[in-house]
Design an enzyme around this catalytic site. Structure first.
Site, PDB file in Angstrom:
ATOM      1  N   ASP A 291       0.722  -1.084  -0.131  1.00 59.53           N
ATOM      2  CA  ASP A 291      -0.081  -0.035   0.163  1.00 59.53           C
ATOM      3  C   ASP A 291       0.417   1.322  -0.256  1.00 59.53           C
ATOM      4  OD1 ASP A 291      -2.055   2.043   0.989  1.00 59.53           O
ATOM      5  OD2 ASP A 291      -3.060   0.576   1.572  1.00 59.53           O
TER       6      ASP A 291
ATOM      7  N   THR B  48      -7.578   3.970  -1.160  1.00 59.11           N
ATOM      8  CA  THR B  48      -6.820   2.695  -0.978  1.00 59.11           C
ATOM      9  C   THR B  48      -8.008   1.343  -1.917  1.00 59.11           C
ATOM     10  OG1 THR B  48      -5.480   2.841   0.703  1.00 59.11           O
ATOM     11  CG2 THR B  48      -6.062   0.276   0.758  1.00 59.11           C
TER      12      THR B  48
ATOM     13  N   ASP C 112       2.266   3.160   3.306  1.00 54.61           N
ATOM     14  CA  ASP C 112       1.093   4.246   3.501  1.00 54.61           C
ATOM     15  C   ASP C 112       1.079   4.092   4.776  1.00 54.61           C
ATOM     16  OD1 ASP C 112      -1.449   4.817   1.787  1.00 54.61           O
ATOM     17  OD2 ASP C 112      -1.900   4.341   3.826  1.00 54.61           O
TER      18      ASP C 112
ATOM     19  N   HIS D 213       1.808   8.706   4.970  1.00 60.02           N
ATOM     20  CA  HIS D 213       0.087   9.831   5.506  1.00 60.02           C
ATOM     21  C   HIS D 213       1.337  10.107   7.208  1.00 60.02           C
ATOM     22  CE1 HIS D 213      -3.121   9.074   3.205  1.00 60.02           C
ATOM     23  NE2 HIS D 213      -3.068   7.387   3.827  1.00 60.02           N
TER      24      HIS D 213
ATOM     25  N   ASP E 255      -1.096  -0.113  -5.035  1.00 62.91           N
ATOM     26  CA  ASP E 255      -2.754   0.617  -5.323  1.00 62.91           C
ATOM     27  C   ASP E 255      -2.813   2.142  -5.278  1.00 62.91           C
ATOM     28  OD1 ASP E 255      -1.899   1.257  -2.229  1.00 62.91           O
ATOM     29  OD2 ASP E 255      -3.810   1.202  -1.305  1.00 62.91           O
TER      30      ASP E 255
ATOM     31  N   HIS F 248      -2.932  10.553  -0.064  1.00 63.34           N
ATOM     32  CA  HIS F 248      -3.430  10.527  -2.259  1.00 63.34           C
ATOM     33  C   HIS F 248      -4.431  10.262  -2.228  1.00 63.34           C
ATOM     34  CE1 HIS F 248      -5.108   6.770  -0.218  1.00 63.34           C
ATOM     35  NE2 HIS F 248      -3.767   6.354   0.874  1.00 63.34           N
TER      36      HIS F 248
END
Length: 421
Positions: free
Chosen positions: A47, A82, A214, A218, A259, A359
């Site tokens: 991810d 996602t 991911d 973030h 993703d 994202h």
């Protein structure tokens, strides 16, 4: 002759007699040849892994797989979130068509209910069948070590009263409920354990999901050293997967994807909607905002938002640019606003300074590009041109020997030159 000499002589005579009369011993069976295993297909999601993370010098395993196999910078579907993209990867449909149009969404058929990333009611998921459902129906056993939607019985009906019995539907034969506390090492071990099984109950299609890159992106932003550390760690997990496959002499066609990518954000780059909150119902905000004007407020909301503003564009859902393949699904609210890459939309000013990554932006933005690596006996080495992630699903069907599925948005055309038939 002393007594012990007599005993020894008697023992020797008895031994010679036994050797003369006893049947020959059966020789031990010859070692059997190791089981010849057919290749399995393993779909791995990392991810939030941008393709340029491979350039940081911390990914020896992924970089080797990319050099030896087929690789590309892949375009996510819009919105670059996602759940929509994970469902696209396993259905071959754009989010507008498979129904998982956002990480958070509403449906007029379920008033007062909101879909979140914890929702497992089949109602939300069953507009499209994922690859494992098609595989199971074809007699190909599947195992999912996490994947959004893999815990949902597709096509099932969930009762609306306690104990909320679920009737019917198709899941992978083996699946695990996502839990962030389960480490990457444990996830890899789970996949390898499935592959240790006897052939009759061994999955031939497997999924594996990692979320740590991911999460770091973030929290810290894509350029932060802590994100690079997360990249290095997940590469180590890929190395463990490869070692486990090697120990089992298990050939595998690996399809490793992300993703979406990740863009750096800051509270200083915030666009305010600037509308009275009593004029609209806000479903989502962030890289994009989706909202519905309240009765009698339609004209005011449209006048304030539609068109281009600094760092933001807003459309009626039917007027979202066609290249996004987004805007026909009833779960998409009436007004959709998209922020410029790296900016965010909010209904209120941030209370404190924040930075990190996000994202959900234009799926053609460079920051949103996603990793793609395919490696194994089915692939020739190649650097592929960028393609849309709807094309991964038909590739998976090819690897499993399933016939092409009509009515999907993707095609295996990007891979025809690298597949070993």
């Amino acid at each position: 002759m002393r007594w012990y000499s007599k005993i020894a002589a008697a023992a020797l005579a008895a031994l010679l007699q036994a050797c003369a009369t006893a049947p020959a011993l059966t020789p031990p069976p010859a070692p059997t040849a190791a089981e010849a295993r057919a290749p399995v297909t393993i779909l791995v999601s990392i991810d939030g892994f941008r393709p340029d993370y491979l350039e940081r010098g911390v990914t020896p395993n992924l970089s080797r797989l990319a050099a030896e196999g087929a690789s590309a910078s892949m375009r996510p579907s819009f919105p670059s979130k996602t759940f929509p993209n994970h469902w696209t990867l396993v259905t071959g449909l754009y989010p507008d068509h498979h129904g998982i149009v956002a990480n958070k969404m509403e449906d007029t058929a379920r008033p007062g209910e909101t879909f979140t990333m914890a929702t497992d009611d089949p109602f939300w998921w069953s507009a499209a069948e994922p690859i494992w459902a098609d595989a199971e129906k074809a007699g190909i056993r599947a195992g999912a070590m996490f994947w959004p939607g893999a815990n949902v019985p597709i096509g099932a009906v969930k009762a609306d009263k306690w104990p909320y019995k679920i009737t019917g539907g198709t899941r992978p034969e083996d699946w695990a409920q996502f839990n962030q506390a389960i480490t990457g090492e444990q996830r890899v071990n789970g996949v390898i354990d499935w592959l240790r099984r006897p052939a009759a109950i061994r999955p031939k299609l497997l999924t594996l999901y990692f979320d740590t890159v991911d999460t770091a992106g973030h929290a810290y932003g894509p350029a932060d050293t802590r994100t690079t550390e997360a990249v290095a760690d997940v590469d180590k997990r890929i190395g463990e997967l490869l070692a486990g496959l090697d120990t089992l002499d298990q050939p595998a066609n690996l399809v490793i994807v992300a993703d979406h990518g990740m863009a750096a954000t800051s509270s200083e780059r915030t666009v305010l909607l600037g509308l009275p909150t009593e004029d609209y119902h806000l479903v989502e905000a962030g890289p994009y905002a989706s909202l519905t004007p309240l009765p009698g407020k339609e004209a005011a909301v449209e006048k304030a938002l539609l068109g281009h503003r600094a760092h933001m564009d807003c459309w009626r859902k039917a007027e979202i640019p066609a290249r996004f393949h987004y805007g026909t699904n009833p779960r998409i609210p009436a007004i959709f606003c998209l922020a410029e890459d790296g900016w965010q939309i909010s209904d209120k000013a941030p209370k404190e300074g924040i930075s990190g990554g996000n994202h959900g932006y234009d799926n053609q933005a460079q920051d949103m590009a996603a990793l793609f690596i395919a490696h194994g006996p089915a692939f020739r080495p190649a650097k592929l041109a960028s393609f849309d992630n709807v094309d991964v699903y038909p590739l998976l069907r090819d690897l499993l020997g399933l016939s092409p599925k009509p009515g999907i948005d993707g095609s295996d055309a990007p891979f025809r030159g690298v597949l070993v038939r």
